[in-house]
Design a protein around this motif. Structure first.
Motif, PDB file in Angstrom:
ATOM      1  N   ALA A 311       0.825  -1.215   0.000  1.00  0.00           N
ATOM      2  CA  ALA A 311       0.000   0.000   0.000  1.00  0.00           C
ATOM      3  C   ALA A 311       0.857   1.262   0.000  1.00  0.00           C
ATOM      4  N   GLY A 312       2.044   1.175   0.640  1.00  0.00           N
ATOM      5  CA  GLY A 312       2.893   2.368   0.734  1.00  0.00           C
ATOM      6  C   GLY A 312       3.610   2.728  -0.548  1.00  0.00           C
ATOM      7  N   LEU A 313       3.942   1.702  -1.376  1.00  0.00           N
ATOM      8  CA  LEU A 313       4.720   1.979  -2.586  1.00  0.00           C
ATOM      9  C   LEU A 313       4.023   2.957  -3.539  1.00  0.00           C
ATOM     10  N   PRO A 314       2.742   2.754  -3.896  1.00  0.00           N
ATOM     11  CA  PRO A 314       2.087   3.723  -4.796  1.00  0.00           C
ATOM     12  C   PRO A 314       2.029   5.123  -4.202  1.00  0.00           C
ATOM     13  N   LEU A 315       1.840   5.208  -2.887  1.00  0.00           N
ATOM     14  CA  LEU A 315       1.782   6.530  -2.246  1.00  0.00           C
ATOM     15  C   LEU A 315       3.133   7.233  -2.324  1.00  0.00           C
ATOM     16  N   VAL A 316       4.208   6.490  -2.063  1.00  0.00           N
ATOM     17  CA  VAL A 316       5.551   7.071  -2.161  1.00  0.00           C
ATOM     18  C   VAL A 316       5.815   7.549  -3.586  1.00  0.00           C
ATOM     19  N   ASN A 317       5.479   6.705  -4.553  1.00  0.00           N
ATOM     20  CA  ASN A 317       5.676   7.080  -5.954  1.00  0.00           C
ATOM     21  C   ASN A 317       4.896   8.336  -6.303  1.00  0.00           C
ATOM     22  N   ALA A 318       3.620   8.383  -5.887  1.00  0.00           N
ATOM     23  CA  ALA A 318       2.767   9.524  -6.229  1.00  0.00           C
ATOM     24  C   ALA A 318       3.280  10.808  -5.590  1.00  0.00           C
ATOM     25  N   LEU A 319       3.655  10.742  -4.312  1.00  0.00           N
ATOM     26  CA  LEU A 319       4.134  11.941  -3.623  1.00  0.00           C
ATOM     27  C   LEU A 319       5.433  12.449  -4.234  1.00  0.00           C
ATOM     28  N   LEU A 320       6.342  11.524  -4.564  1.00  0.00           N
ATOM     29  CA  LEU A 320       7.591  11.933  -5.205  1.00  0.00           C
ATOM     30  C   LEU A 320       7.310  12.548  -6.570  1.00  0.00           C
ATOM     31  N   GLY A 321       6.414  11.909  -7.326  1.00  0.00           N
ATOM     32  CA  GLY A 321       6.068  12.430  -8.654  1.00  0.00           C
ATOM     33  C   GLY A 321       5.435  13.805  -8.583  1.00  0.00           C
ATOM     34  N   VAL A 322       4.549  13.992  -7.592  1.00  0.00           N
ATOM     35  CA  VAL A 322       3.916  15.309  -7.418  1.00  0.00           C
ATOM     36  C   VAL A 322       4.969  16.359  -7.076  1.00  0.00           C
ATOM     37  N   GLY A 323       5.893  15.991  -6.220  1.00  0.00           N
ATOM     38  CA  GLY A 323       6.953  16.936  -5.860  1.00  0.00           C
ATOM     39  C   GLY A 323       7.752  17.369  -7.068  1.00  0.00           C
ATOM     40  N   VAL A 324       8.150  16.395  -7.890  1.00  0.00           N
ATOM     41  CA  VAL A 324       8.938  16.718  -9.087  1.00  0.00           C
ATOM     42  C   VAL A 324       8.104  17.526 -10.078  1.00  0.00           C
ATOM     43  N   GLY A 325       6.891  17.042 -10.368  1.00  0.00           N
ATOM     44  CA  GLY A 325       6.064  17.684 -11.388  1.00  0.00           C
ATOM     45  C   GLY A 325       5.611  19.077 -11.007  1.00  0.00           C
ATOM     46  N   VAL A 326       5.086  19.225  -9.780  1.00  0.00           N
ATOM     47  CA  VAL A 326       4.556  20.521  -9.366  1.00  0.00           C
ATOM     48  C   VAL A 326       5.677  21.527  -9.148  1.00  0.00           C
ATOM     49  N   ALA A 327       6.736  21.127  -8.441  1.00  0.00           N
ATOM     50  CA  ALA A 327       7.852  22.060  -8.196  1.00  0.00           C
ATOM     51  C   ALA A 327       8.511  22.465  -9.512  1.00  0.00           C
ATOM     52  N   GLY A 328       8.725  21.482 -10.395  1.00  0.00           N
ATOM     53  CA  GLY A 328       9.323  21.804 -11.691  1.00  0.00           C
ATOM     54  C   GLY A 328       8.460  22.736 -12.507  1.00  0.00           C
TER      55      GLY A 328
END
Length: 844
Positions: A311-328
């Motif tokens: 359950a944690g893996l998709p959440l980690v992936n999504a949060l990291l992706g949001v950080g990269v995408g939104v900050a970028g």
């Protein structure tokens, strides 16, 4: 593509820490870029080239004093009584200080304005008395002139009679000479009298000119007094801060400094509230609602995958992706104007698709691990099969979002671009970071009770019975019927932009809006700047005053106009400007109709006058209309894209048609629900809507783009299972049921996750984000559970073999994209899997 993703997945699994470090560094670079190059966000929605923008540009060139942005400050007595003289002085001093701040042209003191207007009216009254006195003097002079003429005429008659008598009697020349002297005196007196008459005529002309000027000035002054800045009970006053630039261009720091001046000020016994234009804030990116949404998504993942690690893996992936995408993406905000909801949209999409895309790969890997497949081989195969579908699904979302740029509306294209960037990042993380994390997780991805137990996998459809035809008919009709009913309110959908009434009830902007409406009427929240191009030069002040009186009076006669305040004549002496107060608020249909009526009334003057309208209310109306006009074209583009993508994915004609029609049904059902709740006010208390109004003007276009991509995702993951069974020689109706059984769990989980993430934004304080969260959550709900899980299986059953029909000529030219990765499975078989060796049908 499947083979490439297979290799990428195995490579990422074998070099897990390298992949993880690379993504962490990427996140650091994105955050660093945002910190270095990021700028301020804006809550204003503008589109260059609208009628309002054109008028604003003209004002900036020819009427600078009327071109700057205006923001209102509301001062109201806490006890509801009249403001005291001491309070008035403090308010005036506060406004004077604001007028000296950077970026501010001037601050308009309502009490000084009131005094000036009153003084002007008194001067006009005094001028009228002087005019009346002058009129009396003129009449007296004319009477005296008439009496003098009569005396001269009588004298002339006597002189003429005497001359005739003397001449007839042969009087001597000396007597006649005396008569000549008397005649000369009479002539001199007549000349003097004529000069006096000319002077009186000149005075009469001047008096009439002054009378016209006075009448025009009185009309203008009385109109100006009609737009009160102080309420009738003297308890509330409206101060106005005039900026040097239009409100959209005002530096946010300068605006914030002005707002802070008033918010920090303390005038005893006086509440100070700021209008929406002055205190527009950047919406909260993450709050309690969003946290609850993520919690529901985590619970869904745990129920489906059975382990906390899974359950944690998709959440980690999504949060990291949001950080990269939104900050970028926000790093671009320093070079382009970016709306405050743009990064929120990226956050919504990044979280939702980031979780879902990882889930699809993890679920496939988990199933293969239960079948006894070796770890790295399973990761690679999951990446090449489900990952291939993820890439294809992500491409549909990115295509739809990127297509927002073809609308020609800048801020909308930027929103689509940022959303597309976040989806691309989510896809890249899904096919690289997910394999890396799965490698480190190993067999812990499986619940303890499933480890060491091999469950053979098979494509076999034996034991699968097709649904009954009567059930297929019933669920198809039921699903379509429900969506048609839901779509009915969409026939009444109106588009607009949020005003102060839609702000949180505890906000200063909301209080300013409500107090202004209560004390001055709703139209004071929607002032319009009307500009008349006279098509001639107003040479004198009298001509300028006459033009203001003529045009202003015509404006005041309109039914939807509450008051008109002349602003003045431009430096070019060709433009006349007015502040027009409508009878209703900024989002009223009456105000919208008034704007169109004003723009079309120039012909009434018969001199070629052109009327233009500007102001925030007018600008919002123009933006909403242009966005509304872009809807049909964008919807046609998206439906066309869906047909092409589905033909590529399923090598069929009818499957893409059902997918597209299903998308249209779910879309209009979403619009209907939006209208019923956010515009009509149904269930308003449940969703925290205290001021129902028009639907956010750019929301329908955004919803079309996002729901299209997500709808095609679910179509892909559900129908690909049907096609996979069909190409393995299962009867078409059996294949439908097999595909539903194979895909419903993962599609249900994915949809619940999407709905949970989007629904977390429904209770945001920001009205724009609230409606966006609801639209996306509801759209996914009806599309996934009504269209994809109910209607599509029923229709596919009824179509039978014809569902997979494709013309031979089209079959030859359409490339085989192999979305389900069947070819990859044949090249990398699982020893524990039962193979049935069925070859693909020639027509599939």
């Amino acid at each position: 593509m499947a083979e490439l993703l297979f290799r990428l997945g195995r490579c990422s699994a074998r070099r897990a820490w390298l992949v993880i470090v690379a993504w962490v560094l990427t996140l650091g670079l994105a955050v660093g870029a945002f910190a270095t190059f990021g700028g301020a966000l804006t809550s204003n929605v503008t589109i260059p080239g609208t009628p309002t923008a054109e008028v604003a540009d003209t004002l900036a060139e020819e009427f600078p004093a009327a071109s700057g942005g205006a923001a209102m400050v509301v001062f109201t007595a806490e006890d509801g009584q009249a403001l005291t003289e001491a309070q008035r002085k403090e308010i005036s001093a506060l406004l004077e200080r604001s007028g000296e701040m950077p970026g501010v042209r001037e601050a308009i003191d309502p009490f000084a304005t009131e005094r000036t207007l009153q003084s002007g009216l008194e001067e006009l009254a005094a001028g009228r008395k002087q005019l009346e006195a002058g009129e009396r003097k003129l009449r007296q002079g004319e009477k005296q002139l008439e009496a003098g003429r009569k005396q001269l005429d009588d004298g002339q008659a006597q002189l003429d009679g005497g001359r005739a008598l003397l001449e007839s009697s042969g009087a001597p020349a000396a007597q006649l000479a005396e008569l000549d002297a008397q005649q000369a005196q009479l002539d001199a007196a007549r000349e003097e009298l004529d000069a006096g008459a000319a002077q009186l005529e000149k005075g009469r002309d001047e008096l009439e000119a002054n009378r016209d000027l006075l009448e025009d000035s009185t009309v203008v002054a009385e109109m100006a007094a009609g737009v009160g800045q102080v309420s009738e009970d003297d308890s509330t006053a409206l101060g106005t801060v005039m900026f040097e630039k239009p409100i959209i261009e005002v530096d946010l720091d300068e605006k914030a400094d002005v707002a802070d001046l008033f918010l920090d000020a303390e005038v005893e016994g006086v509440d100070i509230e700021l209008s929406n234009d002055l205190v527009q804030t950047i919406p909260q990116v993450f709050g309690v609602g969003e946290a609850v949404g993520l919690a529901v998504a985590a619970l869904t993942l745990f129920i489906m995958l059975g382990t906390f690690v899974g359950a944690g893996l998709p959440l980690v992936n999504a949060l990291l992706g949001v950080g990269v995408g939104v900050a970028g993406s926000m790093a671009l905000s320093g070079t382009v104007d970016m709306m405050s909801v743009t990064p929120v949209l990226g956050l919504m999409l990044g979280l939702a698709v980031g979780i879902d895309y990882s889930l699809f790969i993890i679920n496939r890997h988990k199933t293969q691990m239960r079948g006894g497949m070796e770890l790295h081989e399973s990761i690679g195969l999951a990446n090449g099969t489900s990952g291939n579908a993820v890439v294809f699904a992500g491409a549909t979302v990115v295509t739809a979002l990127a297509a927002l740029n073809v609308t020609g509306i800048g801020f909308l294209g930027l929103m689509g671009t940022v959303g597309a960037i976040c989806v691309v990042v989510a896809v890249l993380i899904a096919v690289t970071l997910t394999p890396a994390l799965l490698s480190l997780t190993g067999h812990r991805i499986l619940p303890k009770r499933q480890r060491g137990t091999i469950v053979p996998l098979s494509h076999s459809t034996s034991g699968t019975a097709p649904m009954k035809t009567s059930r297929a008919v019933l669920q198809s009709l039921l699903g379509v019927g429900v969506l048609v009913v839901l779509a009915i309110p969409a026939l009444d959908m109106r588009l607009g932009l949020p005003d102060g009434s839609s702000q949180p009830e505890d906000s200063s902007a909301y209080r300013a809006h409500t107090v202004t409406e209560e004390k001055f009427g709703p139209g004071m929240n929607a002032p319009l700047l009307v500009v008349a191009d006279m098509r001639r030069t107003l040479e004198t002040d009298a001509e300028g005053m006459e033009a203001q009186a003529e045009v202003g009076s015509a404006l005041l006669e309109l039914d939807a106009v509450e008051a008109v305040a002349p602003v003045g004549v431009s430096d070019s002496r060709e433009l006349v400007a007015f502040q027009v107060v409508p009878s209703e608020g900024p989002n009223s249909e009456v105000t919208e109709e008034l704007v169109h009526e004003l723009r079309g009334m120039g012909w009434q003057f018969g001199t070629g006058i052109e009327i233009g309208v500007a102001g925030n209310a007018s600008g919002n109306i123009d933006v909403s209309e242009q966005l509304s006009n872009s809807l049909p074209g964008y919807l046609a583009l998206v439906v066309g894209l869906s047909l092409v993508i589905m033909v590529l994915a399923f090598r069929s004609i009818l499957v893409p048609l059902t997918a597209a029609l299903g998308f249209v049904l779910s879309l209009f059902a979403t619009f209907g629900a939006l209208t019923a709740i956010f515009q009509w006010g149904w269930l308003a208390d449940l969703f925290g809507i205290h001021a129902p109004g028009p639907i956010l003007s750019f929301l329908p276009v955004i919803v079309i783009g996002i729901l299209f991509g997500l709808a095609m995702d679910y179509q892909l993951f559900l129908v690909s299972g049907m096609r996979e069974a069909y190409v393995h020689d299962a009867p078409s109706r059996v294949a439908v049921q097999h595909g539903v059984k194979a895909g419903r769990v993962v599609v249900t989980a994915a949809a619940i996750i999407m709905i949970s993430v989007f629904a977390g934004f429904i209770f945001s304080h920001d009205a724009m984000i609230r409606s966006m969260g609801f639209a996306l959550a509801f759209g996914v709900l009806v599309d996934a559970f009504v269209i994809r899980m109910l209607v599509i299986p029923g229709v596919m059953h009824l179509l039978g073999d014809s569902a997979w029909w494709i013309p031979r000529w089209l079959d030859r030219i359409v490339p085989n994209v192999d979305v389900e990765g069947a070819a990859l499975e044949r090249n990398h078989p699982n020893p524990a899997m039962e193979h049935e060796g069925h070859e693909q049908r020639a027509h599939a």
